[in-house]
Design a protein around this motif. Structure first.
Motif, PDB file in Angstrom:
ATOM      1  N   GLN A 250       0.847  -1.193   0.000  1.00  0.00           N
ATOM      2  CA  GLN A 250       0.000   0.000   0.000  1.00  0.00           C
ATOM      3  C   GLN A 250       0.885   1.246   0.000  1.00  0.00           C
ATOM      4  OE1 GLN A 250      -2.396  -1.001   3.524  1.00  0.00           O
ATOM      5  NE2 GLN A 250      -4.152  -1.228   2.173  1.00  0.00           N
ATOM      6  N   GLY A 251       0.983   1.886  -1.170  1.00  0.00           N
ATOM      7  CA  GLY A 251       1.810   3.083  -1.295  1.00  0.00           C
ATOM      8  C   GLY A 251       3.256   2.779  -1.588  1.00  0.00           C
ATOM      9  N   VAL A 252       3.642   1.525  -1.480  1.00  0.00           N
ATOM     10  CA  VAL A 252       4.989   1.054  -1.796  1.00  0.00           C
ATOM     11  C   VAL A 252       4.861  -0.321  -2.435  1.00  0.00           C
ATOM     12  CG1 VAL A 252       6.216   2.314   0.030  1.00  0.00           C
ATOM     13  CG2 VAL A 252       5.192   0.091   0.531  1.00  0.00           C
ATOM     14  N   PRO A 253       5.879  -0.766  -3.172  1.00  0.00           N
ATOM     15  CA  PRO A 253       5.819  -2.139  -3.697  1.00  0.00           C
ATOM     16  C   PRO A 253       5.793  -3.143  -2.547  1.00  0.00           C
ATOM     17  CG  PRO A 253       7.520  -0.851  -4.807  1.00  0.00           C
ATOM     18  CD  PRO A 253       7.077  -0.043  -3.633  1.00  0.00           C
ATOM     19  N   GLN A 254       5.034  -4.216  -2.715  1.00  0.00           N
ATOM     20  CA  GLN A 254       4.993  -5.234  -1.676  1.00  0.00           C
ATOM     21  C   GLN A 254       6.387  -5.828  -1.490  1.00  0.00           C
ATOM     22  OE1 GLN A 254       5.372  -8.750  -1.519  1.00  0.00           O
ATOM     23  NE2 GLN A 254       4.670  -8.775   0.610  1.00  0.00           N
ATOM     24  N   ASP A 255       6.827  -5.910  -0.234  1.00  0.00           N
ATOM     25  CA  ASP A 255       8.185  -6.374   0.058  1.00  0.00           C
ATOM     26  C   ASP A 255       8.192  -6.950   1.473  1.00  0.00           C
ATOM     27  OD1 ASP A 255      10.902  -6.641   0.748  1.00  0.00           O
ATOM     28  OD2 ASP A 255      11.497  -5.011  -0.586  1.00  0.00           O
ATOM     29  N   SER A 256       8.154  -8.265   1.567  1.00  0.00           N
ATOM     30  CA  SER A 256       8.071  -8.907   2.875  1.00  0.00           C
ATOM     31  C   SER A 256       9.314  -8.672   3.718  1.00  0.00           C
ATOM     32  CB  SER A 256       7.841 -10.413   2.709  1.00  0.00           C
ATOM     33  OG  SER A 256       6.581 -10.662   2.110  1.00  0.00           O
ATOM     34  N   SER A 257      10.466  -8.572   3.080  1.00  0.00           N
ATOM     35  CA  SER A 257      11.690  -8.340   3.858  1.00  0.00           C
ATOM     36  C   SER A 257      11.685  -6.956   4.478  1.00  0.00           C
ATOM     37  CB  SER A 257      12.933  -8.533   2.973  1.00  0.00           C
ATOM     38  OG  SER A 257      12.978  -7.564   1.931  1.00  0.00           O
ATOM     39  N   GLN A 258      11.182  -5.967   3.729  1.00  0.00           N
ATOM     40  CA  GLN A 258      11.068  -4.622   4.301  1.00  0.00           C
ATOM     41  C   GLN A 258      10.002  -4.591   5.396  1.00  0.00           C
ATOM     42  OE1 GLN A 258      12.528  -1.370   3.760  1.00  0.00           O
ATOM     43  NE2 GLN A 258      14.151  -2.745   3.036  1.00  0.00           N
ATOM     44  N   ALA A 259       8.920  -5.323   5.185  1.00  0.00           N
ATOM     45  CA  ALA A 259       7.885  -5.383   6.214  1.00  0.00           C
ATOM     46  C   ALA A 259       8.460  -5.955   7.499  1.00  0.00           C
ATOM     47  CB  ALA A 259       6.718  -6.236   5.723  1.00  0.00           C
ATOM     48  N   GLU A 260       9.211  -7.038   7.396  1.00  0.00           N
ATOM     49  CA  GLU A 260       9.800  -7.653   8.582  1.00  0.00           C
ATOM     50  C   GLU A 260      10.795  -6.716   9.256  1.00  0.00           C
ATOM     51  OE1 GLU A 260      12.353 -11.614   9.891  1.00  0.00           O
ATOM     52  OE2 GLU A 260      11.100 -11.666   8.093  1.00  0.00           O
ATOM     53  N   LYS A 261      11.561  -5.995   8.452  1.00  0.00           N
ATOM     54  CA  LYS A 261      12.523  -5.035   9.005  1.00  0.00           C
ATOM     55  C   LYS A 261      11.822  -4.000   9.874  1.00  0.00           C
ATOM     56  CE  LYS A 261      14.966  -0.867   7.577  1.00  0.00           C
ATOM     57  NZ  LYS A 261      15.382  -0.020   6.439  1.00  0.00           N
ATOM     58  N   TRP A 262      10.733  -3.409   9.377  1.00  0.00           N
ATOM     59  CA  TRP A 262      10.067  -2.339  10.125  1.00  0.00           C
ATOM     60  C   TRP A 262       9.275  -2.894  11.302  1.00  0.00           C
ATOM     61  CZ3 TRP A 262      11.867   2.259   9.812  1.00  0.00           C
ATOM     62  CH2 TRP A 262      12.462   2.693   8.633  1.00  0.00           C
ATOM     63  N   TYR A 263       8.705  -4.088  11.148  1.00  0.00           N
ATOM     64  CA  TYR A 263       8.042  -4.710  12.293  1.00  0.00           C
ATOM     65  C   TYR A 263       9.047  -4.990  13.406  1.00  0.00           C
ATOM     66  CZ  TYR A 263       3.753  -5.682   9.595  1.00  0.00           C
ATOM     67  OH  TYR A 263       2.595  -5.580   8.871  1.00  0.00           O
ATOM     68  N   ARG A 264      10.232  -5.451  13.015  1.00  0.00           N
ATOM     69  CA  ARG A 264      11.261  -5.740  14.016  1.00  0.00           C
ATOM     70  C   ARG A 264      11.639  -4.467  14.773  1.00  0.00           C
ATOM     71  NH1 ARG A 264      15.653  -8.885  15.555  1.00  0.00           N
ATOM     72  NH2 ARG A 264      14.980 -10.639  14.279  1.00  0.00           N
ATOM     73  N   LEU A 265      11.827  -3.366  14.045  1.00  0.00           N
ATOM     74  CA  LEU A 265      12.173  -2.106  14.702  1.00  0.00           C
ATOM     75  C   LEU A 265      11.066  -1.677  15.658  1.00  0.00           C
ATOM     76  CD1 LEU A 265      13.793  -0.125  11.752  1.00  0.00           C
ATOM     77  CD2 LEU A 265      14.937  -0.936  13.828  1.00  0.00           C
ATOM     78  N   ALA A 266       9.814  -1.826  15.221  1.00  0.00           N
ATOM     79  CA  ALA A 266       8.698  -1.462  16.097  1.00  0.00           C
ATOM     80  C   ALA A 266       8.695  -2.334  17.349  1.00  0.00           C
ATOM     81  CB  ALA A 266       7.372  -1.602  15.344  1.00  0.00           C
ATOM     82  N   ALA A 267       8.946  -3.628  17.167  1.00  0.00           N
ATOM     83  CA  ALA A 267       8.981  -4.537  18.309  1.00  0.00           C
ATOM     84  C   ALA A 267      10.116  -4.180  19.254  1.00  0.00           C
ATOM     85  CB  ALA A 267       9.120  -5.979  17.823  1.00  0.00           C
ATOM     86  N   GLU A 268      11.276  -3.866  18.699  1.00  0.00           N
ATOM     87  CA  GLU A 268      12.414  -3.480  19.528  1.00  0.00           C
ATOM     88  C   GLU A 268      12.130  -2.211  20.319  1.00  0.00           C
ATOM     89  OE1 GLU A 268      15.522  -3.232  16.661  1.00  0.00           O
ATOM     90  OE2 GLU A 268      16.029  -5.364  16.787  1.00  0.00           O
ATOM     91  N   ASN A 269      11.240  -1.362  19.780  1.00  0.00           N
ATOM     92  CA  ASN A 269      10.848  -0.142  20.482  1.00  0.00           C
ATOM     93  C   ASN A 269       9.666  -0.381  21.417  1.00  0.00           C
ATOM     94  OD1 ASN A 269      12.755   1.739  19.659  1.00  0.00           O
ATOM     95  ND2 ASN A 269      11.685   2.160  17.746  1.00  0.00           N
ATOM     96  N   GLY A 270       9.288  -1.625  21.592  1.00  0.00           N
ATOM     97  CA  GLY A 270       8.275  -1.957  22.591  1.00  0.00           C
ATOM     98  C   GLY A 270       6.853  -2.029  22.090  1.00  0.00           C
ATOM     99  N   SER A 271       6.643  -1.989  20.780  1.00  0.00           N
ATOM    100  CA  SER A 271       5.283  -2.020  20.249  1.00  0.00           C
ATOM    101  C   SER A 271       4.753  -3.446  20.249  1.00  0.00           C
ATOM    102  CB  SER A 271       5.254  -1.460  18.824  1.00  0.00           C
ATOM    103  OG  SER A 271       4.022  -1.731  18.193  1.00  0.00           O
ATOM    104  N   LEU A 272       3.687  -3.682  21.023  1.00  0.00           N
ATOM    105  CA  LEU A 272       3.051  -4.993  21.010  1.00  0.00           C
ATOM    106  C   LEU A 272       2.465  -5.298  19.637  1.00  0.00           C
ATOM    107  CD1 LEU A 272       1.259  -5.063  24.479  1.00  0.00           C
ATOM    108  CD2 LEU A 272       3.392  -6.176  23.823  1.00  0.00           C
TER     109      LEU A 272
END
Length: 344
Positions: A250-272
């Motif tokens: 959505q707004g960017v090309p679908q990219d599971s590796s990029q999705a995982e990268k940003w989810y990981r950063l969010a998780a590392e910052n404490g986002s449930l």
């Protein structure tokens, strides 16, 4: 991914209430928010001597050092003790920070009424962080009867001093019609005022307006641009949302590796929400399974690992509309309630 992380744009008001669950929890310290850059502490023994001699500024500095673990072991109980000494001497920064400890239950028993009392003392001195935090307590009905109009009044006082958190919160009030008439253009104007200095929450909220097409033509690439700015400034909700955009294309090309990268950063910052999405995308890559151990290593040790589905907050009538996730910290996440003062 499922629908567990999604919220339709027209239901943004719900977000304002969800923050109570996070801000009131004693272990919810994933995003410790301080205004400005804190100076490195002076010699601890010299600072302690000055503090013991009744210097309120030294007492405030010592409380800040204990709260942040700067030069000393982090100790919220000691932070509360020294903030209280400085607050009793009229130090408005210490009054605000003591309110923050009470609002989160750090070093003291969680007590919203006590948090309000200290925020109010800081606000009475014209302290913008205290004004903003007091406004957020009224907006959430924590320790006081909920009053959106009173919240707006305190936000305006802090915003008049150029306080980016209050400017962003005013934007939230206008974008949801709380305490003021709904006005998307006014909301955008306040978000843009708060952009100075790269304030992540304002960037995130502006991105939301472009994503929904509220007050501006819908523009997904522009929304992603603002989400990315906020994510790069460390805002977990933006990191989670950017991950979702890559996962769905959505707004960017679908990219599971990029999705995982940003989810990981969010998780590392404490986002449930971030760690929940990280579990899901990894499970999907494996063809199923939801072993929580896959994300335990990236979550801060003081935060729980989410299990099961988080509730879908959308109205059933909106189930067929474009989806996008939300984060608990996104509601009144603009440095309040609980934002602390530091030293310029």
């Amino acid at each position: 991914m499922g629908c567990a992380m999604r919220l339709h744009a027209s239901k943004r008001t719900l977000i304002l209430l969800i923050a109570i669950l996070c801000a009131a929890a004693a272990n919810c310290i994933s995003q410790e928010l301080f205004d400005g850059q804190t100076k490195p502490p002076e010699n601890p023994s010299r600072l302690l001597q000055r503090a013991e001699n009744g210097d309120s500024e030294a007492q405030f500095r010592l409380g800040l050092a204990y709260e942040r673990g700067l030069g000393v072991r982090r100790d919220y109980a000691q932070a509360a003790i020294w903030y209280k000494k400085a607050a009793d001497r009229g130090n408005s920064g210490a009054q605000n920070n003591l309110g923050g400890l009470y609002s989160r239950g750090l070093g003291v028993a969680q007590n919203d009424a006590e948090a309000v009392r200290w925020y109010a003392r800081a606000a009475a001195e014209g302290h913008p962080t205290g004004e903003n935090n007091l406004g957020s307590m009224f907006a959430e009905g924590r320790g006081v009867s909920r009053s959106d109009e009173t919240a707006v009044r305190w936000y305006r006082k802090a915003a008049a001093k150029g306080y980016a958190g209050a400017e962003t919160n005013l934007g939230l009030m206008y974008s949801t019609g709380r305490g003021v008439s709904f006005d998307a253009q006014e909301a955008i104007a306040w978000y843009r005022k708060a952009l100075k200095g790269g304030f992540g929450p304002a960037e995130f909220e502006l991105g939301q307006m472009y994503f929904r097409g509220t007050g501006v033509p819908q523009d997904l690439p522009e929304a992603i641009r603002w989400f990315r700015k906020a994510a790069e400034h460390g805002l977990a909700s933006a990191q989670n949302q950017l991950g979702f955009a890559y996962a769905r294309g959505q707004g960017v090309p679908q990219d599971s590796s990029q999705a995982e990268k940003w989810y990981r950063l969010a998780a590392e910052n404490g986002s449930l929400e971030g760690q929940h999405n990280l579990m899901n995308i990894r499970a999907s890559a494996r063809g199923g399974g939801g072993d929580t151990s896959t994300v335990e290593s990236v979550m801060p040790s003081h935060l729980p690992v989410a299990t099961g589905n988080l509730p879908d907050q959308r109205n059933p009538a909106d189930q067929d509309t474009p989806d996008f996730p939300f984060s608990q910290e996104q509601a009144f996440h603009a440095r309040g309630p609980g934002a602390r003062s530091s030293l310029p």
